[in-house]
Design a protein around this motif. Structure first.
Motif, PDB file in Angstrom:
ATOM      1  N   ASN A 146       0.832  -1.208   0.000  1.00  0.00           N
ATOM      2  CA  ASN A 146       0.000   0.000   0.000  1.00  0.00           C
ATOM      3  C   ASN A 146       0.863   1.253   0.000  1.00  0.00           C
ATOM      4  OD1 ASN A 146      -2.384   1.755   0.624  1.00  0.00           O
ATOM      5  ND2 ASN A 146      -1.260   2.010   2.546  1.00  0.00           N
ATOM      6  N   GLU A 201      -0.798  11.180   0.243  1.00  0.00           N
ATOM      7  CA  GLU A 201      -1.599  10.384   1.175  1.00  0.00           C
ATOM      8  C   GLU A 201      -0.687   9.533   2.057  1.00  0.00           C
ATOM      9  OE1 GLU A 201      -4.306   7.642  -0.699  1.00  0.00           O
ATOM     10  OE2 GLU A 201      -5.513   7.396   1.115  1.00  0.00           O
ATOM     11  N   GLU A 210       1.582   6.641   0.363  1.00  0.00           N
ATOM     12  CA  GLU A 210       0.775   5.580  -0.266  1.00  0.00           C
ATOM     13  C   GLU A 210       0.818   5.663  -1.792  1.00  0.00           C
ATOM     14  OE1 GLU A 210      -2.921   4.661   1.584  1.00  0.00           O
ATOM     15  OE2 GLU A 210      -2.212   5.290   3.562  1.00  0.00           O
ATOM     16  N   TYR A 244      -6.388  -0.572   2.671  1.00  0.00           N
ATOM     17  CA  TYR A 244      -5.895   0.793   2.498  1.00  0.00           C
ATOM     18  C   TYR A 244      -5.521   1.124   1.057  1.00  0.00           C
ATOM     19  CZ  TYR A 244      -5.878   1.570   7.513  1.00  0.00           C
ATOM     20  OH  TYR A 244      -6.281   1.736   8.812  1.00  0.00           O
ATOM     21  N   ILE A 245      -5.603   0.121   0.158  1.00  0.00           N
ATOM     22  CA  ILE A 245      -5.229   0.377  -1.231  1.00  0.00           C
ATOM     23  C   ILE A 245      -6.016   1.577  -1.769  1.00  0.00           C
ATOM     24  CG2 ILE A 245      -5.289  -0.566  -3.581  1.00  0.00           C
ATOM     25  CD1 ILE A 245      -3.011  -1.730  -1.881  1.00  0.00           C
ATOM     26  N   TYR A 246      -7.337   1.521  -1.623  1.00  0.00           N
ATOM     27  CA  TYR A 246      -8.173   2.699  -1.859  1.00  0.00           C
ATOM     28  C   TYR A 246      -8.866   2.981  -0.537  1.00  0.00           C
ATOM     29  CZ  TYR A 246      -7.591   2.122  -6.939  1.00  0.00           C
ATOM     30  OH  TYR A 246      -7.073   2.021  -8.208  1.00  0.00           O
TER      31      TYR A 246
HETATM   32 CA   LIG Z   1      -3.709   3.554  -0.148  1.00  0.00          CA
END
Ligand SMILES: [Ca+2]
Ligand SMILES: [Ca+2]
Length: 535
Positions: A146, A201, A210, A244-246
């Motif tokens: 991530n 982010e 990120e 947490y990827i999006y």
């Molecule tokens: Ca993320």
């Protein structure tokens, strides 16, 4: 008791213990493997062992655990012969991140294509993979994709592109960023790049920027990382911070993992994967469209395993497992439940369950004599303790493995845990003692391995009127097994015929604080004890 008699008493006990230790060890060696069948299939229904790499075993004397250290402990973990009864018998290893990183935990990666020099080299990794495979053990790596470290060259390029306002730079979009409108504030979890008005982010920490998964170049790069390690021979991955990827959009994050897993399965159809989705079951279900997820609901101090182990309602636990399996199987036919009680981000279970009460053993019975692919946290089998404590540091949950045989591995930096509160019996001590928690875990894994149907197949929870006694029937490839748990302090009696379970006529194994007996369809099950029955 006078002081002198106390000393005499301690001396007497020591003499007795040392006199009996070799005999106990011999008895332990014999540990009931006779007659046990270990023809379990080579699939993913495995007992994994989580190794916090820097805290496990040190091969070169610098105090930091490393890959060669894991290799030198392979006999402890799995000697390749289930019937020997001489090793713990785990069937898979999860290594916390091993890639180049500035931190001790290495969840902030600088270079995904290099092993951190504190842990060894890619050649060491290849040697470890080879050794694991010789022993029938699968090795999975922790992929924290991530985010990266801020000194990752990708981030350095990204940052420079923004500082120079070069929006055509190949790395300008490599990380997730926003530019709030004039007079607007950046959302929480973002940090300004210099004074550019652009904010990157970083939901965990400013040191963990990120990656931008809307960028195809990022997707391709981080897929290449997984391919690189599959080519090297690793068996799969644990996906760190999968939701947490999006961040904030579970459907979109889960869809990323569907895409990622489709690509990995095209290369290695049986790739082992498990995602960290630290959330409610409703949320983890979303991710099951891609991969198995850890079952956080039943883990930790407030989880269902701990509650049940402390004389709780077994029926509620088995009903939960059945419901879980029904849900995830509806999403993906080959889905598994992945239970655990503690990991490197939680307080260690022996601290709140305690070994002396027997509750630690009951918890182990509940989640290891059950469906799916359970994960043991290194040192759990010794009853090691470690909690965040007043200093609020995760390092206390990642203390050096208590080998007791001169291993030079040391506690990680920042540790404040009081050694006096730690379990005093080391691995070396516990391996010589039939009554140790280590020997208990070993026996438990032997029982599990000799009954493949416990982990696999159709799981049917029993609903018994005695709410502190419960279990399940599991059927797999013509084999049926009945597992019963008594979590109370007193023995229980069960008329199997009256429950329609009269065809389970053989008490195959029992394990716990007391004993079990089966005669004429009546099962006596001692307090804090579990039994495995077959027809
Ligand atoms: Ca993320
Ligand atoms: Ca070392």
């Amino acid at each position: 008791m006078r002081k002198s008699s106390v000393i005499l008493y301690i001396l007497l006990i020591s003499v007795l213990l040392s006199a009996f230790a070799p005999a106990a060890f011999a008895e332990e060696k014999a540990l009931g493997t006779a007659g046990m069948d270990f023809t379990a299939p080579d699939d993913n229904y495995r007992v994994f062992y989580e190794i916090f790499t820097g805290s496990f075993s040190d091969s070169d004397g610098d105090g930091i655990g490393d890959l060669r250290g894991v290799m030198q402990r392979m006999d402890y973990l799995n000697d390749g012969d289930p019937a020997s009864g001489l090793s713990l018998g785990i069937e898979g290893i999860w290594l916390t991140p091993i890639f180049a990183s500035p931190s001790y935990h290495k969840y902030d990666v600088t270079d995904f294509y290099a092993v951190d020099e504190q842990f060894g080299t890619l050649e060491d990794l290849q040697a470890l993979i080879e050794l694991c495979h010789e022993r029938g053990v699968k090795l999975i790596l922790d992929l924290p994709i991530n985010h990266t470290a801020t000194n990752c060259e990708w981030f350095v390029k990204f940052k420079n592109a923004h500082l120079t306002g070069n929006d055509r730079h190949a790395y300008y979009d490599f990380y997730s960023f926003v530019r709030p409108a004039e007079g607007e504030k950046a959302p929480a979890g973002y940090r300004e790049i210099g004074s550019t008005g652009d904010f990157y982010e970083c939901n965990f920490d400013a040191s963990m920027p990120e990656l931008n998964y809307d960028n195809d170049a990022v997707r391709e790069e981080l897929l290449n990382v997984a391919k690189f390690y599959l080519d090297l021979g690793v068996d799969g991955f644990r996906f760190d911070a999968a939701k947490y990827i999006y961040f904030g959009d579970n459907r979109q994050s889960a869809d990323f993992w569907v895409w990622y897993l489709d690509a990995l399965r095209a290369i290695k159809p049986d790739v082992y994967t498990v995602a960290e989705v630290w959330d409610s079951d409703g949320v983890t279900d979303t991710y099951y469209s891609a991969t198995n997820c850890f079952d956080f609901t039943t883990s930790q101090t407030n989880g269902l395993i701990a509650a049940t182990a402390q004389h709780g309602n077994v029926n509620a636990y088995t009903a939960y497992v059945q419901d879980y399996l029904d849900r995830v199987h509806a999403i993906r036919a080959d889905a598994m439940i992945v239970p655990f009680i503690a990991n490197h981000d939680t307080d260690r279970a022996a601290g709140y369950l305690t070994v002396a009460s027997g509750n630690m053993k009951v918890a182990a019975n509940l989640y290891l004599l059950s469906s799916g692919s359970p994960f043991i946290y290194y040192g759990e089998e010794l009853g090691m303790r470690g909690s965040r404590g007043a200093a609020n540091t995760d390092a206390n949950r990642r203390l050096a493995m208590l080998w007791g045989d001169g291993d030079t591995v040391r506690d990680p930096v920042g540790t404040t845990y009081d050694p006096a509160k730690q379990v005093q019996d080391t691995a070396y001590d516990q391996m010589q003692s039939a009554g140790s928690l280590y020997s208990y875990y070993k026996k438990l894994l032997l029982i599990r391995a000799s009954h493949p149907a416990i982990a696999r197949g159709d799981y049917t929870a029993l609903s018994l009127s005695d709410t502190k006694l419960g279990g399940f029937v599991s059927a797999w490839q013509g084999e049926r097994v009945l597992v019963l748990h008594n979590t109370t302090l007193s023995s229980a009696k069960l008329d199997l015929n009256a429950l329609g379970l009269g065809d389970f006529t053989t008490l195959s194994a029992y394990i716990g604080m007391e004993e079990a007996d089966l005669s004429d369809g009546i099962l006596y099950l001692g307090g804090q004890t579990s039994a495995v029955l077959v027809p």
